[in-house]
Design a protein around this motif. Structure first.
Motif, PDB file in Angstrom:
ATOM      1  N   ILE A   6       0.823  -1.207   0.063  1.00  0.00           N
ATOM      2  CA  ILE A   6       0.074   0.079  -0.056  1.00  0.00           C
ATOM      3  C   ILE A   6       0.751   1.236  -0.149  1.00  0.00           C
ATOM      4  O   ILE A   6       1.635   1.528   1.067  1.00  0.00           O
ATOM      5  N   LEU A   8       2.095   3.768  -3.509  1.00  0.00           N
ATOM      6  CA  LEU A   8       3.157   3.408  -4.653  1.00  0.00           C
ATOM      7  C   LEU A   8       3.764   4.699  -5.144  1.00  0.00           C
ATOM      8  O   LEU A   8       3.588   5.083  -6.467  1.00  0.00           O
ATOM      9  N   TYR A  29      -2.167  -1.012  -3.740  1.00  0.00           N
ATOM     10  CA  TYR A  29      -3.220  -0.150  -3.338  1.00  0.00           C
ATOM     11  C   TYR A  29      -2.649   1.415  -3.162  1.00  0.00           C
ATOM     12  O   TYR A  29      -1.565   1.654  -2.782  1.00  0.00           O
ATOM     13  N   LEU A  31      -4.099   5.758  -3.575  1.00  0.00           N
ATOM     14  CA  LEU A  31      -5.166   6.894  -3.916  1.00  0.00           C
ATOM     15  C   LEU A  31      -4.906   7.377  -5.289  1.00  0.00           C
ATOM     16  O   LEU A  31      -6.071   7.733  -6.002  1.00  0.00           O
ATOM     17  N   MET A  63       3.974   2.075   2.487  1.00  0.00           N
ATOM     18  CA  MET A  63       5.029   3.110   2.398  1.00  0.00           C
ATOM     19  C   MET A  63       4.241   4.076   1.747  1.00  0.00           C
ATOM     20  O   MET A  63       3.805   4.429   0.875  1.00  0.00           O
ATOM     21  N   LEU A  64       3.781   5.152   2.918  1.00  0.00           N
ATOM     22  CA  LEU A  64       2.807   6.333   2.797  1.00  0.00           C
ATOM     23  C   LEU A  64       3.668   7.513   3.350  1.00  0.00           C
ATOM     24  O   LEU A  64       4.699   7.539   4.113  1.00  0.00           O
ATOM     25  N   PRO A  65       3.172   8.679   2.996  1.00  0.00           N
ATOM     26  CA  PRO A  65       4.010  10.012   3.409  1.00  0.00           C
ATOM     27  C   PRO A  65       4.277  10.024   4.950  1.00  0.00           C
ATOM     28  O   PRO A  65       5.499  10.250   5.106  1.00  0.00           O
ATOM     29  N   HIS A  69      -1.206   9.281   7.673  1.00  0.00           N
ATOM     30  CA  HIS A  69      -1.631   8.708   6.574  1.00  0.00           C
ATOM     31  C   HIS A  69      -1.556   7.106   7.019  1.00  0.00           C
ATOM     32  O   HIS A  69      -2.282   6.342   6.496  1.00  0.00           O
ATOM     33  N   VAL A  73      -4.705   4.384   7.080  1.00  0.00           N
ATOM     34  CA  VAL A  73      -4.754   3.332   6.528  1.00  0.00           C
ATOM     35  C   VAL A  73      -4.737   1.863   7.325  1.00  0.00           C
ATOM     36  O   VAL A  73      -5.510   0.916   6.884  1.00  0.00           O
ATOM     37  N   SER A  94       7.450   3.498   5.905  1.00  0.00           N
ATOM     38  CA  SER A  94       7.369   5.106   6.117  1.00  0.00           C
ATOM     39  C   SER A  94       8.181   5.460   7.372  1.00  0.00           C
ATOM     40  O   SER A  94       8.619   4.602   8.178  1.00  0.00           O
ATOM     41  N   THR A  95       8.580   6.946   7.141  1.00  0.00           N
ATOM     42  CA  THR A  95       9.251   7.475   8.136  1.00  0.00           C
ATOM     43  C   THR A  95       7.940   8.143   9.107  1.00  0.00           C
ATOM     44  O   THR A  95       7.503   9.085   8.619  1.00  0.00           O
ATOM     45  N   VAL A 120      13.279   3.170   5.658  1.00  0.00           N
ATOM     46  CA  VAL A 120      14.375   2.874   4.751  1.00  0.00           C
ATOM     47  C   VAL A 120      15.320   3.912   4.579  1.00  0.00           C
ATOM     48  O   VAL A 120      14.821   5.233   4.759  1.00  0.00           O
ATOM     49  N   GLY A 123      17.305   6.485  -0.750  1.00  0.00           N
ATOM     50  CA  GLY A 123      16.642   7.143  -1.749  1.00  0.00           C
ATOM     51  C   GLY A 123      15.777   6.620  -2.737  1.00  0.00           C
ATOM     52  O   GLY A 123      15.813   5.400  -2.683  1.00  0.00           O
ATOM     53  N   THR A 124      15.314   7.137  -3.661  1.00  0.00           N
ATOM     54  CA  THR A 124      14.811   6.599  -5.023  1.00  0.00           C
ATOM     55  C   THR A 124      15.627   5.728  -5.790  1.00  0.00           C
ATOM     56  O   THR A 124      15.152   4.878  -6.563  1.00  0.00           O
ATOM     57  N   LEU A 242       8.889  16.393   2.973  1.00  0.00           N
ATOM     58  CA  LEU A 242       9.335  15.068   3.423  1.00  0.00           C
ATOM     59  C   LEU A 242      10.301  15.371   4.476  1.00  0.00           C
ATOM     60  O   LEU A 242      10.611  14.795   5.852  1.00  0.00           O
ATOM     61  N   ASP A 246      10.488  15.026   8.764  1.00  0.00           N
ATOM     62  CA  ASP A 246      11.672  14.036   9.468  1.00  0.00           C
ATOM     63  C   ASP A 246      12.462  15.069  10.501  1.00  0.00           C
ATOM     64  O   ASP A 246      12.646  14.394  11.410  1.00  0.00           O
TER      65      ASP A 246
HETATM   66  P1  NAD Z   1       5.311   9.878  -2.143  1.00  0.00           P
HETATM   67  O1  NAD Z   1       4.470  11.099  -1.712  1.00  0.00           O
HETATM   68  O2  NAD Z   1       6.019   9.886  -3.418  1.00  0.00           O
HETATM   69  O3  NAD Z   1       4.342   8.434  -1.977  1.00  0.00           O
HETATM   70  C1  NAD Z   1       3.320   8.304  -1.130  1.00  0.00           C
HETATM   71  C2  NAD Z   1       1.981   7.522  -1.827  1.00  0.00           C
HETATM   72  O4  NAD Z   1       1.245   7.305  -0.857  1.00  0.00           O
HETATM   73  C3  NAD Z   1       1.469   8.566  -2.860  1.00  0.00           C
HETATM   74  O5  NAD Z   1       1.545   7.520  -3.964  1.00  0.00           O
HETATM   75  C4  NAD Z   1       0.033   8.479  -2.400  1.00  0.00           C
HETATM   76  O6  NAD Z   1      -0.997   8.637  -3.492  1.00  0.00           O
HETATM   77  C5  NAD Z   1      -0.033   7.539  -1.491  1.00  0.00           C
HETATM   78  N1  NAD Z   1      -1.060   7.592  -0.418  1.00  0.00           N
HETATM   79  C6  NAD Z   1      -1.208   8.525   0.363  1.00  0.00           C
HETATM   80  N2  NAD Z   1      -2.211   8.575   1.225  1.00  0.00           N
HETATM   81  C7  NAD Z   1      -2.801   7.250   1.223  1.00  0.00           C
HETATM   82  C8  NAD Z   1      -3.797   6.364   1.240  1.00  0.00           C
HETATM   83  N3  NAD Z   1      -4.632   6.918   2.326  1.00  0.00           N
HETATM   84  N4  NAD Z   1      -4.082   5.211   0.783  1.00  0.00           N
HETATM   85  C9  NAD Z   1      -3.451   4.724  -0.153  1.00  0.00           C
HETATM   86  N5  NAD Z   1      -2.400   5.542  -0.914  1.00  0.00           N
HETATM   87  C10 NAD Z   1      -2.149   6.539  -0.225  1.00  0.00           C
HETATM   88  O7  NAD Z   1       6.230   9.596  -0.886  1.00  0.00           O
HETATM   89  P2  NAD Z   1       7.602   8.516  -0.996  1.00  0.00           P
HETATM   90  O8  NAD Z   1       8.690   9.618  -1.563  1.00  0.00           O
HETATM   91  O9  NAD Z   1       7.365   7.591  -1.502  1.00  0.00           O
HETATM   92  O10 NAD Z   1       7.930   8.474   0.628  1.00  0.00           O
HETATM   93  C11 NAD Z   1       7.189   7.575   1.377  1.00  0.00           C
HETATM   94  C12 NAD Z   1       7.752   7.408   2.705  1.00  0.00           C
HETATM   95  O11 NAD Z   1       9.142   6.997   2.721  1.00  0.00           O
HETATM   96  C13 NAD Z   1       7.567   8.799   3.620  1.00  0.00           C
HETATM   97  O12 NAD Z   1       7.516   8.611   4.493  1.00  0.00           O
HETATM   98  C14 NAD Z   1       9.095   9.318   3.312  1.00  0.00           C
HETATM   99  O13 NAD Z   1       9.369  10.047   4.439  1.00  0.00           O
HETATM  100  C15 NAD Z   1       9.979   8.092   3.280  1.00  0.00           C
HETATM  101  N6  NAD Z   1      11.387   8.074   2.427  1.00  0.00           N
HETATM  102  C16 NAD Z   1      11.236   8.521   1.269  1.00  0.00           C
HETATM  103  C17 NAD Z   1      12.444   8.568   0.592  1.00  0.00           C
HETATM  104  C18 NAD Z   1      12.671   9.416  -0.823  1.00  0.00           C
HETATM  105  O14 NAD Z   1      13.876   9.434  -1.226  1.00  0.00           O
HETATM  106  N7  NAD Z   1      11.472   9.777  -1.347  1.00  0.00           N
HETATM  107  C19 NAD Z   1      13.714   8.061   1.011  1.00  0.00           C
HETATM  108  C20 NAD Z   1      13.629   7.526   2.624  1.00  0.00           C
HETATM  109  C21 NAD Z   1      12.178   7.443   3.120  1.00  0.00           C
END
Ligand code: NAD
Length: 298
Positions: A6, A8, A29, A31, A63-65, A69, A73, A94-95, A120, A123-124, A242, A246
């Motif tokens: 959940i 993406l 899954y 949104l 893996m949510l923001p 969230h 969920v 998630s963090t 984690v 990064g991406t 983000l 943190d």
């Molecule tokens: P993102 O905002 O790109 O993705 C989050 C996804 O969650 C989105 O696709 C969104 O539509 C979905 N979402 C939000 N609420 C939802 C709900 N109620 N039901 C279903 N889906 C829902 O965030 P990200 O960059 O993928 O980061 C995710 C987590 O990982 C965060 O906690 C972030 O701090 C952590 N993180 C990110 C990175 C990075 O480099 N981006 C690195 C390490 C950790």
């Protein structure tokens, strides 16, 4: 294994992709319908709802923001705990901070589900390459059970101790990351303002005592590192908001234990200024652009 995944986004999509490549059966899954479609083309089953997504799952990964969230969920109305089979482990990547992770663990346990926090780092790029570091909080037996699945998405899977400790490790890392990115931005801005070539300067830093990930892998100066967000207009990557989240979680944890974080507080203020200017969705390395707008030091 049948896994419900959940969230993406920038991280979740490539992580789920790596689970598919490793041969796991995924129900996904999000949104965002476009994100669901992208994973469906890779072989995942798009869930119609959270209930449908966790139906038959042997493990749930989120893996949510942010904390709100994840809480919604997992714990909210129509959420995972209302439908998932007892005994199925729930792993949040998630963090969200240690306090929320411990609360979610208690809720999950009341439903007969074990919970691990497994934030984690990497990064991406690390998510796409399957080389993430997972910092896992939860009991030893649960850690051993989920480790083979996490190994499909990461290279270093570290047991940090009791539930919440994965979040502690993650916050300490990101506190340092937020500070080093500001520091590298200052060094790159100073050097280039003095006429130094950005790539030459970065090359020297990266083989000298200033070397760090913010410089050698994710340099904020455009054109220094191909593929880094700075070289594509600071899109994708890890958003300013983000990072701000943190740093806020690190500050909360610090207040709880009366730990002073003067550098963290300064970094938090700079990212906050940048976010308030409407730049919260840009990659956090764009903080170098804020520096260019600040008054010069006395
Ligand atoms: P993102 O905002 O790109 O993705 C989050 C996804 O969650 C989105 O696709 C969104 O539509 C979905 N979402 C939000 N609420 C939802 C709900 N109620 N039901 C279903 N889906 C829902 O965030 P990200 O960059 O993928 O980061 C995710 C987590 O990982 C965060 O906690 C972030 O701090 C952590 N993180 C990110 C990175 C990075 O480099 N981006 C690195 C390490 C950790």
């Amino acid at each position: 294994m049948k896994i419900a995944f959940i969230g993406l986004g920038n991280m979740g999509a490539p992580m789920a992709g790596n689970l598919l490549k490793a041969g796991h059966e995924l129900a996904v899954y999000d949104l965002d319908a476009a994100a669901l479609d992208r994973l469906a083309t890779q072989g995942a089953r798009p869930g119609a709802s959270l209930a449908d997504t966790v139906d038959g799952a042997e493990m749930v990964i989120t893996m949510l923001p942010a904390a709100r969230h994840v809480d919604k969920v997992i714990n909210g109305e129509g959420g995972v705990l209302g439908y998932v089979q007892p005994g199925v482990p729930i792993v949040d990547c998630s963090t969200i901070g240690p306090a929320t992770a411990r609360q979610l663990s208690a809720s999950a346990q009341a439903h007969g589900n074990a919970f691990a926090d497994a934030p984690v780092s990497g990064g991406t790029g690390g998510a796409a390459a399957g080389t993430l570091t997972f910092m896992v909080g939860g009991d030893e037996a649960l850690f051993e059970r989920i480790k083979p699945v996490l190994q499909c998405m990461g290279r270093n899977i570290v047991h940090c101790g009791a539930v919440g400790n994965g979040q502690v490790a993650k916050l300490c890392n990101n506190l340092l990351l937020g500070v080093t990115m500001v520091g590298v931005s200052e060094a790159m801005s100073l050097g280039t303002s003095q006429g130094m070539d950005a790539k030459v300067l970065a090359g020297i830093i990266n083989t000298s005592t200033g070397r760090c990930w913010s410089s050698d892998t994710y340099n904020p100066f455009p054109g220094v590192i191909d593929g880094a967000p700075a070289s594509r207009g600071y899109t994708g990557g890890f958003g300013v908001d983000l990072m701000l989240k943190d740093l806020g979680l690190a500050m909360d944890a610090a207040h709880e234990k009366h730990q002073p974080l003067p550098m963290g507080a300064l970094a938090q203020d700079l990212y906050q200024q940048w976010s308030s200017q409407g730049q919260g969705a840009l990659d956090f390395s764009s903080i170098i652009k804020l520096l260019a707008t600040l008054p010069s030091s006395p």
